[in-house]
Design a protein around this motif. Structure first.
Motif, short mmCIF file in Angstrom:
data_model
loop_
_atom_site.label_atom_id
_atom_site.label_comp_id
_atom_site.label_asym_id
_atom_site.label_seq_id
_atom_site.Cartn_x
_atom_site.Cartn_y
_atom_site.Cartn_z
N GLN A 188 10.25 -8.79 -4.09
CA GLN A 188 9.81 -8.93 -2.70
C GLN A 188 10.03 -7.64 -1.92
O GLN A 188 9.16 -7.19 -1.16
CB GLN A 188 10.56 -10.09 -2.04
N LEU A 240 6.51 -14.32 -1.14
CA LEU A 240 5.46 -13.47 -0.57
C LEU A 240 4.57 -14.20 0.43
O LEU A 240 3.70 -13.60 1.06
CB LEU A 240 4.59 -12.89 -1.69
N HIS A 241 4.74 -15.52 0.52
CA HIS A 241 3.96 -16.34 1.45
C HIS A 241 2.46 -16.23 1.17
O HIS A 241 1.64 -16.00 2.08
CB HIS A 241 4.26 -15.96 2.91
N MET A 242 2.12 -16.34 -0.12
CA MET A 242 0.71 -16.38 -0.51
C MET A 242 0.58 -17.18 -1.80
O MET A 242 1.56 -17.40 -2.52
CB MET A 242 0.14 -14.97 -0.69
N ILE A 301 2.11 -4.66 0.75
CA ILE A 301 1.37 -5.80 1.31
C ILE A 301 1.08 -5.56 2.78
O ILE A 301 -0.04 -5.77 3.26
CB ILE A 301 2.15 -7.11 1.10
N GLU A 302 2.10 -5.12 3.50
CA GLU A 302 1.91 -4.87 4.94
C GLU A 302 0.95 -3.72 5.18
O GLU A 302 0.11 -3.76 6.08
CB GLU A 302 3.27 -4.56 5.59
N ARG A 320 -1.74 -8.04 5.31
CA ARG A 320 -1.43 -9.33 4.68
C ARG A 320 -2.62 -10.29 4.71
O ARG A 320 -2.86 -11.03 3.76
CB ARG A 320 -0.21 -9.95 5.36
N ASP A 321 -3.37 -10.30 5.80
CA ASP A 321 -4.48 -11.25 5.95
C ASP A 321 -5.63 -10.96 4.99
O ASP A 321 -6.52 -11.80 4.82
CB ASP A 321 -5.00 -11.23 7.39
N GLN A 375 6.79 -5.78 -0.38
CA GLN A 375 6.59 -5.98 1.06
C GLN A 375 5.88 -4.81 1.73
O GLN A 375 4.89 -5.01 2.47
CB GLN A 375 7.94 -6.25 1.73
N PHE A 424 -5.31 -10.55 1.74
CA PHE A 424 -5.00 -11.00 0.38
C PHE A 424 -5.47 -12.43 0.13
O PHE A 424 -5.20 -13.34 0.93
CB PHE A 424 -3.49 -10.91 0.12
#
Length: 313
Positions: free
Chosen positions: A49, A103-105, A56-57, A61-62, A53, A64
């Motif tokens: 993570q 990762l919240h995905m 991803i940022e 993030r949106d 992170q 992915f």
């Protein structure tokens, strides 16, 4: 401008490679971290993570659609890694859920060879093919079977283990505990094993003899390319066992093509010529001259990331 992106994570026994991939199969950014050195899977996930992170940022993030994970003994249905002998943790690890939570995905997991097959179908030589077999010739022999455009997983998620088909009855001891598995002959480890056995039993003049423990699939290929008769015999022997076994696999799935990937596959036609000859010699007549043997179109260095990312689409 936003674009759809997928995260590809390849969990290897030594290192974990990861990358952000767009729809065209272009790696936007990539990185790696050690798989080992983490006391528990939870410690590993925390380190993963932390490594992921920032990228991803940075990518947004949106953008992915999710993460795809390739791992040894990865089960597509459950998302678990199940008793993987090459990983530092034992038992059943709910890796897809752990990655998803961290990762919240969405996260999808399968074994590394199946991931390679999906990658080949999405970005590589199998684009447009509905029926093919992907064979990875690395340290071991992995495979992914695609029929009617879909990977064959079987009822439990573990179908398609060509490397553990018995190629030679009562043959070499395999790490899985059985005797004569294909990967003990037709893999980078297998061809080196053949070299050492023959060198101990014969007195052939070969440039490999002086290499001792430094013999590798690559050094065998280099020697064969230079015309070393012993190395050429190793290619022929390995190609014969692989070709004969592939003839049986063709009888089960009737593929359009068999695609080869991995270090040993880089020998190209030097290996594929004997594979083709022995496969054709052992095929049922209804399959003869119908199955193409093709090298992977994915770049070696990035194939694992691309394969894993393709699971997310």
């Amino acid at each position: 401008m936003t674009q759809a992106l997928a995260l590809g994570i390849d969990i290897g026994g030594t290192n974990t490679a990861f990358g952000v991939v767009n729809r065209r199969g272009e790696i936007v950014t990539k990185g790696s971290m050690p798989t080992r050195g983490h006391e528990t899977p939870h410690h590993y996930i925390a380190a993963l993570q932390q490594a992921l992170q920032p990228i991803i940022e940075q990518a947004g993030r949106d953008n992915f659609v999710g993460a795809g994970i390739g791992a040894p003994n990865g089960n597509f249905y459950s998302g678990d890694i199940v008793f993987a002998p090459n990983l530092p943790w034992e038992g059943v690890i709910p890796m897809a859920k752990m990655v998803s939570d961290a990762l919240h995905m969405k996260a999808v997991l399968t074994n590394d060879a199946n991931a390679a097959a999906v990658g080949e179908m999405t970005y590589g030589a199998a684009k447009g093919l509905k029926d093919f077999i992907l064979v990875t010739l690395g340290t071991g022999l992995g495979s992914g079977f695609v029929a009617n455009g879909e990977l064959i997983y079987g009822h439990d998620g573990f179908a398609g283990e060509l490397g553990h088909v018995i190629a030679v009855r009562n043959g070499r001891k395999c790490g899985c505990g059985r005797m004569g598995c294909l990967e003990t002959y037709a893999s980078a480890t297998g061809i080196v094993r053949t070299a050492h056995l023959l060198l101990a039993d014969r007195d052939d003049a070969t440039i490999l003899r002086g290499q001792g423990d430094e013999i590798s699939a690559r050094s065998i290929y280099i020697a064969a390319k230079a015309g070393d008769h012993f190395a050429l015999e190793l290619m022929e022997y390995t190609g014969r066992i692989l070709g004969q076994t592939l003839a049986d696999a063709v009888a089960i799935t009737s593929p359009e093509a068999i695609i080869f990937f991995g270090g040993l596959a880089n020998a190209g036609e030097m290996l594929l010529d004997p594979v083709r000859a022995h496969m054709e010699a052992n095929l049922l007549n209804i399959y003869k001259n119908k199955v193409a043997l093709i090298q992977s179109a994915l770049p070696d260095a990035d194939a694992a990331i691309l394969g894993a990312s393709a699971l997310a689409w």
